[in-house]
Design a protein around this motif. Sequence first.
Motif, PDB file in Angstrom:
ATOM      1  N   MET A   1       0.893  -1.144  -0.117  1.00 47.95           N
ATOM      2  CA  MET A   1       0.081  -0.007  -0.010  1.00 47.95           C
ATOM      3  C   MET A   1       0.780   1.238   0.102  1.00 47.95           C
ATOM      4  SD  MET A   1      -3.248   0.778   2.345  1.00 47.95           S
ATOM      5  CE  MET A   1      -2.825   2.114   3.800  1.00 47.95           C
ATOM      6  N   GLN A   2       0.415   2.233  -0.786  1.00 40.76           N
ATOM      7  CA  GLN A   2       1.339   3.459  -0.911  1.00 40.76           C
ATOM      8  C   GLN A   2       0.888   4.335   0.320  1.00 40.76           C
ATOM      9  OE1 GLN A   2       1.132   5.391  -4.745  1.00 40.76           O
ATOM     10  NE2 GLN A   2       2.532   6.841  -4.169  1.00 40.76           N
ATOM     11  N   GLU A   3       1.984   5.107   0.743  1.00 45.56           N
ATOM     12  CA  GLU A   3       1.885   5.836   1.719  1.00 45.56           C
ATOM     13  C   GLU A   3       1.274   7.113   1.193  1.00 45.56           C
ATOM     14  OE1 GLU A   3       5.291   8.135   3.732  1.00 45.56           O
ATOM     15  OE2 GLU A   3       4.704   6.588   5.196  1.00 45.56           O
ATOM     16  N   THR A   4       0.044   7.858   2.209  1.00 48.29           N
ATOM     17  CA  THR A   4      -0.459   9.054   1.687  1.00 48.29           C
ATOM     18  C   THR A   4       0.486  10.221   1.886  1.00 48.29           C
ATOM     19  OG1 THR A   4      -1.623   9.369   3.949  1.00 48.29           O
ATOM     20  CG2 THR A   4      -2.695   8.212   2.273  1.00 48.29           C
ATOM     21  N   SER A   5       0.319  11.246   1.081  1.00 44.28           N
ATOM     22  CA  SER A   5       1.208  12.463   1.009  1.00 44.28           C
ATOM     23  C   SER A   5       0.567  13.143   2.469  1.00 44.28           C
ATOM     24  CB  SER A   5       0.678  13.373  -0.099  1.00 44.28           C
ATOM     25  OG  SER A   5       1.496  14.562   0.012  1.00 44.28           O
ATOM     26  N   THR A   6       1.722  13.653   2.799  1.00 47.04           N
ATOM     27  CA  THR A   6       1.697  14.696   4.141  1.00 47.04           C
ATOM     28  C   THR A   6       0.905  16.180   3.655  1.00 47.04           C
ATOM     29  OG1 THR A   6       3.988  15.541   3.770  1.00 47.04           O
ATOM     30  CG2 THR A   6       3.360  13.784   5.390  1.00 47.04           C
ATOM     31  N   LYS A   7       1.040  16.331   2.450  1.00 42.98           N
ATOM     32  CA  LYS A   7       0.495  17.746   1.978  1.00 42.98           C
ATOM     33  C   LYS A   7      -0.830  18.330   2.192  1.00 42.98           C
ATOM     34  CE  LYS A   7       0.869  20.434  -2.331  1.00 42.98           C
ATOM     35  NZ  LYS A   7       1.216  20.383  -3.675  1.00 42.98           N
ATOM     36  N   PRO A   8      -1.759  17.177   2.209  1.00 42.51           N
ATOM     37  CA  PRO A   8      -3.512  17.797   2.495  1.00 42.51           C
ATOM     38  C   PRO A   8      -3.195  18.020   4.223  1.00 42.51           C
ATOM     39  CG  PRO A   8      -3.185  15.562   1.822  1.00 42.51           C
ATOM     40  CD  PRO A   8      -1.863  15.930   1.646  1.00 42.51           C
ATOM     41  N   TYR A   9      -2.491  17.288   4.808  1.00 45.32           N
ATOM     42  CA  TYR A   9      -2.557  17.171   6.093  1.00 45.32           C
ATOM     43  C   TYR A   9      -1.962  18.476   6.718  1.00 45.32           C
ATOM     44  CZ  TYR A   9      -3.952  12.391   5.926  1.00 45.32           C
ATOM     45  OH  TYR A   9      -4.536  11.259   5.589  1.00 45.32           O
ATOM     46  N   LEU A  10      -0.919  19.014   6.080  1.00 45.81           N
ATOM     47  CA  LEU A  10      -0.256  20.245   6.284  1.00 45.81           C
ATOM     48  C   LEU A  10      -0.931  21.572   5.924  1.00 45.81           C
ATOM     49  CD1 LEU A  10       3.568  18.957   5.343  1.00 45.81           C
ATOM     50  CD2 LEU A  10       2.577  19.594   7.684  1.00 45.81           C
ATOM     51  N   LEU A  11      -1.769  21.064   4.780  1.00 47.40           N
ATOM     52  CA  LEU A  11      -2.450  22.307   4.347  1.00 47.40           C
ATOM     53  C   LEU A  11      -3.685  22.628   5.414  1.00 47.40           C
ATOM     54  CD1 LEU A  11      -2.873  21.623   0.435  1.00 47.40           C
ATOM     55  CD2 LEU A  11      -1.761  23.567   1.536  1.00 47.40           C
ATOM     56  N   ARG A  12      -4.404  21.614   5.677  1.00 48.86           N
ATOM     57  CA  ARG A  12      -5.326  21.600   6.837  1.00 48.86           C
ATOM     58  C   ARG A  12      -4.792  22.326   8.235  1.00 48.86           C
ATOM     59  NH1 ARG A  12      -7.248  16.917   4.321  1.00 48.86           N
ATOM     60  NH2 ARG A  12      -6.099  15.621   5.842  1.00 48.86           N
ATOM     61  N   ALA A  13      -3.746  21.876   8.695  1.00 50.64           N
ATOM     62  CA  ALA A  13      -3.105  22.403   9.876  1.00 50.64           C
ATOM     63  C   ALA A  13      -2.678  23.851   9.582  1.00 50.64           C
ATOM     64  CB  ALA A  13      -1.692  21.612  10.017  1.00 50.64           C
ATOM     65  N   LEU A  14      -2.022  24.352   8.529  1.00 51.53           N
ATOM     66  CA  LEU A  14      -1.838  25.617   8.450  1.00 51.53           C
ATOM     67  C   LEU A  14      -3.158  26.559   8.347  1.00 51.53           C
ATOM     68  CD1 LEU A  14       1.275  25.369   6.542  1.00 51.53           C
ATOM     69  CD2 LEU A  14       1.211  26.205   8.636  1.00 51.53           C
ATOM     70  N   HIS A  15      -4.148  25.839   7.486  1.00 47.45           N
ATOM     71  CA  HIS A  15      -5.380  26.703   7.582  1.00 47.45           C
ATOM     72  C   HIS A  15      -6.103  26.800   8.953  1.00 47.45           C
ATOM     73  CE1 HIS A  15      -9.644  26.858   7.197  1.00 47.45           C
ATOM     74  NE2 HIS A  15      -9.456  27.724   5.911  1.00 47.45           N
ATOM     75  N   GLU A  16      -5.744  25.816   9.680  1.00 51.50           N
ATOM     76  CA  GLU A  16      -6.351  25.978  11.191  1.00 51.50           C
ATOM     77  C   GLU A  16      -5.545  27.089  11.885  1.00 51.50           C
ATOM     78  OE1 GLU A  16      -7.589  23.252  15.222  1.00 51.50           O
ATOM     79  OE2 GLU A  16      -6.931  22.141  13.285  1.00 51.50           O
ATOM     80  N   TRP A  17      -4.066  26.864  11.673  1.00 49.03           N
ATOM     81  CA  TRP A  17      -3.263  27.790  12.653  1.00 49.03           C
ATOM     82  C   TRP A  17      -3.577  29.070  12.272  1.00 49.03           C
ATOM     83  CZ3 TRP A  17       0.342  31.082  10.631  1.00 49.03           C
ATOM     84  CH2 TRP A  17       1.112  31.764  11.641  1.00 49.03           C
ATOM     85  N   CYS A  18      -3.626  29.608  10.675  1.00 45.38           N
ATOM     86  CA  CYS A  18      -4.058  30.966  10.475  1.00 45.38           C
ATOM     87  C   CYS A  18      -5.488  31.449  11.198  1.00 45.38           C
ATOM     88  CB  CYS A  18      -4.440  31.019   9.000  1.00 45.38           C
ATOM     89  SG  CYS A  18      -2.777  31.017   7.958  1.00 45.38           S
ATOM     90  N   THR A  19      -6.585  30.442  11.040  1.00 41.50           N
ATOM     91  CA  THR A  19      -7.713  30.844  11.540  1.00 41.50           C
ATOM     92  C   THR A  19      -7.681  30.985  13.030  1.00 41.50           C
ATOM     93  OG1 THR A  19      -8.861  29.472   9.797  1.00 41.50           O
ATOM     94  CG2 THR A  19     -10.217  29.943  11.712  1.00 41.50           C
ATOM     95  N   ASP A  20      -7.014  30.254  13.713  1.00 43.65           N
ATOM     96  CA  ASP A  20      -6.860  30.430  15.262  1.00 43.65           C
ATOM     97  C   ASP A  20      -6.281  31.594  15.774  1.00 43.65           C
ATOM     98  OD1 ASP A  20      -8.039  27.935  15.474  1.00 43.65           O
ATOM     99  OD2 ASP A  20      -6.340  26.795  16.131  1.00 43.65           O
TER     100      ASP A  20
END
Length: 141
Positions: free
Chosen positions: A1-20
């Motif tokens: 099984m291919q490992e999923t990319s970290t990119k979408p998780y980092l996008l969500r985390a930085l979106h949340e950080w900006c919002t917070d």
Amino acid sequence: MQETSTKPYLLRALHEWCTDNGYTPHIVVTVDANTVVPRGHIQDGQITLNIGHLATNRLTLGNEYIEFQTRFGGVTEDIFVPVAAVSAIYARETGAGMGFDVVESEPYPGDDTADAAPDSPPATAESTKDSDKVSHLKIVK
């Protein structure tokens, strides 16, 4: 099984950080045939999009795609961006954020417009009518 990319998780985390922190999250997108954005706002093959909660409706930050509605010049637009096409996310107020490598995205399943040229969106009577309007807004310094 291919490992999923970290990119979408980092996008969500930085979106949340900006919002917070009260910042406005923006993404920079490299436009390709699988990207659905207003073509008139693309500069040098890229577009910068405000993905803050106040600027978007039905924002979905998925693992493969980012989808939402927003307004350009008073006209509601449906935005569809492959996560692979996002080259950066940052806070507008501070510039703090992160850059990413861009890889060519896979066509959206069921998308029959993937073969269309990115600079030639289908013309509709409504889009033609809106493009002829002149903005009433002025730049105030």
